[in-house]
Structure formats: structure tokens, C-alpha cells
Motif scaffolding. Structure first.
Motif, PDB file in Angstrom:
ATOM      1  N   ASN A  12       0.823  -1.055   0.072  1.00  0.00           N
ATOM      2  CA  ASN A  12       0.122   0.008   0.053  1.00  0.00           C
ATOM      3  C   ASN A  12       0.718   1.122   0.031  1.00  0.00           C
ATOM      4  O   ASN A  12       1.765   1.185   0.048  1.00  0.00           O
ATOM      5  CB  ASN A  12      -0.993   0.034   1.103  1.00  0.00           C
ATOM      6  N   ARG A  13       0.335   2.347   0.031  1.00  0.00           N
ATOM      7  CA  ARG A  13       1.024   3.758  -0.293  1.00  0.00           C
ATOM      8  C   ARG A  13       1.930   3.933   0.812  1.00  0.00           C
ATOM      9  O   ARG A  13       3.009   4.270   0.826  1.00  0.00           O
ATOM     10  CB  ARG A  13       0.034   4.702  -0.475  1.00  0.00           C
ATOM     11  N   ASP A  14       1.376   3.658   2.103  1.00  0.00           N
ATOM     12  CA  ASP A  14       2.341   3.951   3.194  1.00  0.00           C
ATOM     13  C   ASP A  14       3.286   3.084   3.403  1.00  0.00           C
ATOM     14  O   ASP A  14       4.266   3.604   3.973  1.00  0.00           O
ATOM     15  CB  ASP A  14       1.214   3.891   4.755  1.00  0.00           C
ATOM     16  N   GLU A  15       3.221   2.017   3.120  1.00  0.00           N
ATOM     17  CA  GLU A  15       4.461   0.954   3.233  1.00  0.00           C
ATOM     18  C   GLU A  15       5.359   1.650   2.082  1.00  0.00           C
ATOM     19  O   GLU A  15       6.664   1.480   2.185  1.00  0.00           O
ATOM     20  CB  GLU A  15       4.081  -0.438   2.677  1.00  0.00           C
ATOM     21  N   ILE A  16       4.761   1.979   0.937  1.00  0.00           N
ATOM     22  CA  ILE A  16       5.768   2.522  -0.323  1.00  0.00           C
ATOM     23  C   ILE A  16       6.537   3.794   0.314  1.00  0.00           C
ATOM     24  O   ILE A  16       7.851   3.809  -0.171  1.00  0.00           O
ATOM     25  CB  ILE A  16       4.831   3.019  -1.458  1.00  0.00           C
ATOM     26  N   GLU A  17       5.900   4.628   0.930  1.00  0.00           N
ATOM     27  CA  GLU A  17       6.899   5.842   1.028  1.00  0.00           C
ATOM     28  C   GLU A  17       8.083   5.562   1.932  1.00  0.00           C
ATOM     29  O   GLU A  17       8.978   5.865   1.699  1.00  0.00           O
ATOM     30  CB  GLU A  17       5.924   6.883   2.015  1.00  0.00           C
ATOM     31  N   ILE A  18       7.858   4.587   2.924  1.00  0.00           N
ATOM     32  CA  ILE A  18       9.183   4.209   3.701  1.00  0.00           C
ATOM     33  C   ILE A  18      10.178   3.578   2.630  1.00  0.00           C
ATOM     34  O   ILE A  18      11.364   3.922   2.836  1.00  0.00           O
ATOM     35  CB  ILE A  18       8.959   3.082   4.733  1.00  0.00           C
ATOM     36  N   GLU A  19       9.824   2.749   1.783  1.00  0.00           N
ATOM     37  CA  GLU A  19      10.681   2.006   1.008  1.00  0.00           C
ATOM     38  C   GLU A  19      11.279   3.123  -0.252  1.00  0.00           C
ATOM     39  O   GLU A  19      12.386   2.646  -0.634  1.00  0.00           O
ATOM     40  CB  GLU A  19      10.007   0.760   0.277  1.00  0.00           C
ATOM     41  N   VAL A  20      10.666   4.034  -0.590  1.00  0.00           N
ATOM     42  CA  VAL A  20      11.114   5.030  -1.411  1.00  0.00           C
ATOM     43  C   VAL A  20      12.200   5.679  -0.833  1.00  0.00           C
ATOM     44  O   VAL A  20      13.330   5.689  -1.346  1.00  0.00           O
ATOM     45  CB  VAL A  20      10.080   6.235  -1.732  1.00  0.00           C
ATOM     46  N   GLY A  21      12.078   5.926   0.464  1.00  0.00           N
ATOM     47  CA  GLY A  21      13.312   6.325   1.057  1.00  0.00           C
ATOM     48  C   GLY A  21      14.597   5.407   1.472  1.00  0.00           C
ATOM     49  O   GLY A  21      15.652   5.681   0.957  1.00  0.00           O
ATOM     50  N   GLU A  22      14.188   4.135   1.331  1.00  0.00           N
ATOM     51  CA  GLU A  22      15.422   3.168   1.358  1.00  0.00           C
ATOM     52  C   GLU A  22      15.902   3.020  -0.057  1.00  0.00           C
ATOM     53  O   GLU A  22      17.121   2.945   0.061  1.00  0.00           O
ATOM     54  CB  GLU A  22      14.578   1.889   1.793  1.00  0.00           C
ATOM     55  N   VAL A  23      15.160   3.029  -0.939  1.00  0.00           N
ATOM     56  CA  VAL A  23      15.347   2.844  -2.229  1.00  0.00           C
ATOM     57  C   VAL A  23      16.509   4.198  -2.572  1.00  0.00           C
ATOM     58  O   VAL A  23      17.584   3.847  -3.014  1.00  0.00           O
ATOM     59  CB  VAL A  23      14.480   3.008  -3.346  1.00  0.00           C
ATOM     60  N   GLY A  24      15.948   5.454  -2.114  1.00  0.00           N
ATOM     61  CA  GLY A  24      16.815   6.433  -2.496  1.00  0.00           C
ATOM     62  C   GLY A  24      17.970   6.476  -1.857  1.00  0.00           C
ATOM     63  O   GLY A  24      19.048   6.792  -2.119  1.00  0.00           O
ATOM     64  N   GLY A  25      17.960   5.994  -0.502  1.00  0.00           N
ATOM     65  CA  GLY A  25      19.306   5.752   0.177  1.00  0.00           C
ATOM     66  C   GLY A  25      20.321   4.827  -0.510  1.00  0.00           C
ATOM     67  O   GLY A  25      21.582   5.099  -0.227  1.00  0.00           O
ATOM     68  N   HIS A  26      19.849   3.977  -1.145  1.00  0.00           N
ATOM     69  CA  HIS A  26      20.772   2.814  -1.669  1.00  0.00           C
ATOM     70  C   HIS A  26      21.126   3.353  -3.130  1.00  0.00           C
ATOM     71  O   HIS A  26      22.505   3.001  -3.323  1.00  0.00           O
ATOM     72  CB  HIS A  26      19.803   1.578  -1.986  1.00  0.00           C
TER      73      HIS A  26
END
Lengths: 225, 243
Positions: B228-242
Motif C-alpha cells: 500500500n501507499r504508506d508502506e511504499i513511502e518508507i521504501e522509497v526512502g530506502e531505495v533513495g538511500g541505496h
């Protein structure tokens, strides 16, 4: 569960709309159309020149002015020689293969376009009709030019062999020769060439177009040429 | 009660290649609600484009059923499928799939011709749509005279010609540079928000993540997970970090 909205049936487009789209396509793809048409022109030119040449021979044989070459080769023969029949059959085959090949190529490179049109809501029949119109027009135009070129070639050859006598005995109209051979006449020959070119072009393009139109759009668009 | 616009039941798609059978989809079950922005994500060969084709009635499943607006797609006649593609869905492709023989305007009017909309009305609507995607001044150019981003804009305008309820976008940004890709994503998202169009996009572009309501991860022809969207937002941060 879900709201069910019935899906209506797709409408048929008026013929004039198909005509408009196919002419537009021919106009914009003019360069490519010319190449395809040239294939038809060459095939029909070859056929008509061989056949007309043969008719000229027949007509002048009858008048007792057959060329020296024919007299030497086929002194004993009257009417259409086996060699001539072979030549006509060969030219017909070259014509059929040439036209089928150019139409097939022209359609195959447009598979993606066919898939896209189906995505936008085109019915299979509409796609086939577009190709039928395009190829019919191309076939007729190409064959008419080809027939005239072939006729010109045969006339030039005839002039070389018989001089101006050619025009005196020119096989313009159908006739029955005394030896039993039938003369089709150049006018009918041209008409035959035009119709043949048109029919071959239509068959050559509508069969692959029909096949492509029957494919699911995803498959048609995947096809690489 | 959710308003389900797309539902798939155990959808299987097999391709035969000589004696080999490739199972591109291995029993897909998803439900998509009206007005959602869904991204089908997965690596190349995962089956996301195949699923895209099934949902858009561009190909037939080997087994299983696809329901759109509650209609079982396998029960539709050829004419109904053509009408469905014409009115209910707008397609956007990675390689634009514009007809090169028609101008931008001509491409946008084509689906309206198939829908039987009169000349004057469809011309006006095409102009309006092309204006909306920012191509008001290049309407009568052929696709070959337009840049990749502009071609994709024409494709978006064309997809909206008959006011579809679903827009299907197959890797719409894959052939575009980052900035143009971002613009295209924003444009599609705006349609989703302003016009309430359901957007289903097959992609592996991470920029799509933060505009999606849900992400369906596809792997080896199966739904791996749905986020869902709320889970996605966290992961976007993670992806950005990588990155």
C-alpha cells in the motif's frame, strides 16, 4: 460485488471513412507506395510485352510478313509456338510471385500499425478493408502503367522487326485467325493486365492483412520484421 | 463496499516456443478498485507486460478469467471487445505506438473515428486534449518530427480520446530521460486525480513508486506481494538511500 455496465457492440464505419484513411495512408507513404507499385508495374509490363509481342507475331504471320527470325526458327509452325506459350507462362509466374512478394512485404512491415489500430477499437474487418482498398488502388495504378510500358516495349520491338507494316496489321481488337489461333487484341490484353495486377495485389495484401487482423493486438505488435 | 473495476481469477498465460512451453503467468489473482493508481512492478520477464495485455484485452489468457466492470472478458464477442478497447480503455505504450502516417492530431482523432464521433466534434476534442498535454503548437506535426516526450504526450492524449475509465500504461517512461519521464508520470497522475481515471501501469521505474496507491510486485508469473501507499513511502526512502 462489482457494478456491471454492459459493453456495447462496436459500430461499422462508413465506407467513405475507410476510403479517406486509405488514401491518406497512400499519400503520406508515397515513397514506399511507389516501390511496392513498381513491383506490380514490372510484373505486368513483362507479361503484357511478351503477350503483345506474341500477338503481333501472329497478326503478321497471317499477313505473310512474319519476321525472318520466326521463319527460321519455326518455319513449320503456325499460330502460337511452344516457346511463346512457355514465355507467357513464365511471365505470368514472374508477375504473380513478384506482386505477391511486394504486397506481402508491404503488409508485414505494418503489423504493428494493425495491432495499434485494433487497440484503438478497429474491427478486424475494417483493417482488412483498409488494406483491400489501398492495395486495389495500388494494383490498378501499377498495372496500368506496367501494361502501357509493356505495350510500348512490344511496339518498339515490332517496329524493329516489321517496320511500319506493324501499324497496318496491328492486333488491336480480338480476332480469329485462319489457322485457328485466337487473337485477344491489345486492348483486351491491357484490360486483362490491369485486372490481373489489381486482383493479385488485393490477394497478396489482404491475406496477410487478414491474418494480422485476426491476431490478438499484443501479438501483432510484438511481430518484428 | 469497494468498487472493483478489474479482477483477475487464476490467470495463466503460456507461450509455446517450439517444443518448449513458457509459463509467463502462473495463476494471478488481483483486484483493482475504481480510481486507483496501480503499478505492476517486476524485473524484465516477470510477466508484468503479459498481465498488462490480459487486463487490456490485448491477448487472451490460457486459463483463468479477467473481469472488467464485472464483465467476464472471455464471454465478449469480437465486436464487444473492439468497443471495449475503443471506449473503456486508453493504452499508453513504451514505444508510443503512434501511427507514423498520421499527424499528432490525426492520431488523437483515430479512436474517435472508430467510435463514430462526427468530424467537427472530434477535431475540437483532439485540439483540446493536445492542448491539455502541452502540444497545442505541434498538433499538425508527424510523430517523426516530435521528441520522445512529445510523442508520449500524443499517446496520452490519444488514450483519453474516448473518455476511458481505465488507462493502461506499459513502461511509459522506459524510453525517456529522467526529467521527461517525471513529467509524463506527473501528467498521468494528474489525470488520475482530476478525472478519476483508474491507472494501471506496468513499470520498473522507481519514480512511479511515490505516485502509486498500490504496487503489485510480480515475479516469475506470480503476485509476490501487494504494497500500500504508506508502506511504499518508507521504501522509497530506502531505495533513495541505496542509490
Amino acid at each position: 460485488m462489482q457494478q456491471q455496465t454492459p459493453i456495447e457492440e462496436q459500430i461499422d464505419l462508413p465506407f467513405v471513412e475507410s476510403l479517406r484513411i486509405s488514401f491518406q495512408s497512400l499519400k503520406i507513404r508515397f515513397g514506399r507506395s511507389i516501390i511496392t507499385t513498381a513491383g506490380i508495374t514490372l510484373g505486368i509490363a513483362f507479361l503484357v510485352s511478351v503477350w503483345t509481342n506474341n500477338e503481333i507475331e501472329l497478326a503478321l504471320q497471317e499477313s505473310g510478313r512474319s519476321s525472318a527470325i520466326t521463319n527460321l526458327d519455326e518455319a513449320a509452325e503456325q499460330g502460337i509456338s511452344t516457346k511463346d506459350i512457355w514465355l507467357i507462362i513464365m511471365s505470368l509466374i514472374v508477375c504473380v510471385v513478384g506482386i505477391a512478394n511486394s504486397m506481402l512485404m508491404a503488409v508485414t512491415e505494418r503489423f504493428r500499425e494493425i495491432g495499434t489500430m485494433k487497440c484503438l477499437g478497429a474491427l478486424d474487418g475494417f483493417v482488412v478493408r483498409l488494406f483491400l482498398l489501398e492495395s486495389g488502388f495500388q494494383g490498378f495504378a501499377g498495372a496500368l502503367i506496367g501494361a502501357l510500358i509493356g505495350l510500348l516495349g512490344a511496339v518498339i520491338l515490332g517496329l524493329k522487326n516489321y517496320g511500319l507494316d506493324l501499324f497496318f496489321y496491328f492486333p488491336l481488337l480480338p480476332a480469329q485467325h485462319e489457322n485457328g489461333a485466337f487473337q485477344l487484341g491489345v486492348l483486351l490484353l491491357i484490360l486483362f493486365g490491369c485486372i490481373l495486377g489489381m486482383i493479385l495485389a488485393i490477394i497478396g495484401s489482404s491475406f496477410p492483412a487478414w491474418r494480422a487482423a485476426k491476431l490478438p493486438p499484443a501479438e501483432a505488435m510484438r511481430t518484428e520484421v | 463496499m469497494p468498487d472493483i473495476v478489474v479482477k483477475t481469477e487464476d490467470v495463466v498465460k503460456e507461450y509455446r516456443m517450439g517444443s518448449n512451453v513458457l509459463r509467463a503467468l502462473d495463476g494471478i489473482n488481483i483486484e483493482i478498485e475504481r480510481g486507483e493508481y496501480i503499478s505492476l512492478m517486476g524485473p524484465s520477464g516477470s510477466g508484468k507486460s503479459t498481465l498488462f495485455n490480459m487486463i487490456g484485452a490485448l491477448d487472451r489468457p490460457t486459463e483463468g478469467e479477467v473481469y472488467i466492470d464485472g464483465q467476464n472478458m472471455s464471454h465478449l464477442s469480437q465486436r464487444q471487445i473492439a468497443a471495449f478497447r475503443c471506449h473503456r480503455v486508453g493504452y499508453i505504450f513504451q514505444s508510443y505506438n503512434l501511427l507514423n502516417v498520421r499527424t499528432a492530431h490525426g492520431n488523437v482523432t483515430l479512436p474517435m473515428i472508430f467510435a463514430g464521433i462526427p468530424d467537427k466534434e472530434r477535431n475540437e476534442k483532439a485540439e483540446k486534449l493536445l492542448d491539455m498535454v502541452g502540444l497545442g503548437d505541434r498538433m499538425y506535426h508527424l510523430p517523426d518530427e516530435l521528441s520522445g516526450g512529445q510523442r508520449q504526450r500524443v499517446a496520452i492524449a490519444r488514450a483519453l480520446a474516448n473518455d476511458p475509465s481505465i488507462v493502461l500504461a506499459d513502461e511509459p517512461t522506459a524510453n525517456l530521460d529522467t526529467i521527461t519521464g517525471r513529467e509524463i508520470i506527473d501528467l498521468i497522475k494528474q489525470l488520475n486525480l482530476k478525472q478519476g481515471v483508474t491507472v494501471i501501469s506496468a513499470t520498473h521505474d522507481l519514480k512511479m513508486l511515490d505516485v502509486s496507491d498500490r504496487i503489485v510486485d510480480i515475479r516469475d508469473g506470480l503476485v509476490e506481494r501487494i504494497r500500500n501507499r504508506d508502506e511504499i513511502e518508507i521504501e522509497v526512502g530506502e531505495v533513495g538511500g541505496h542509490e
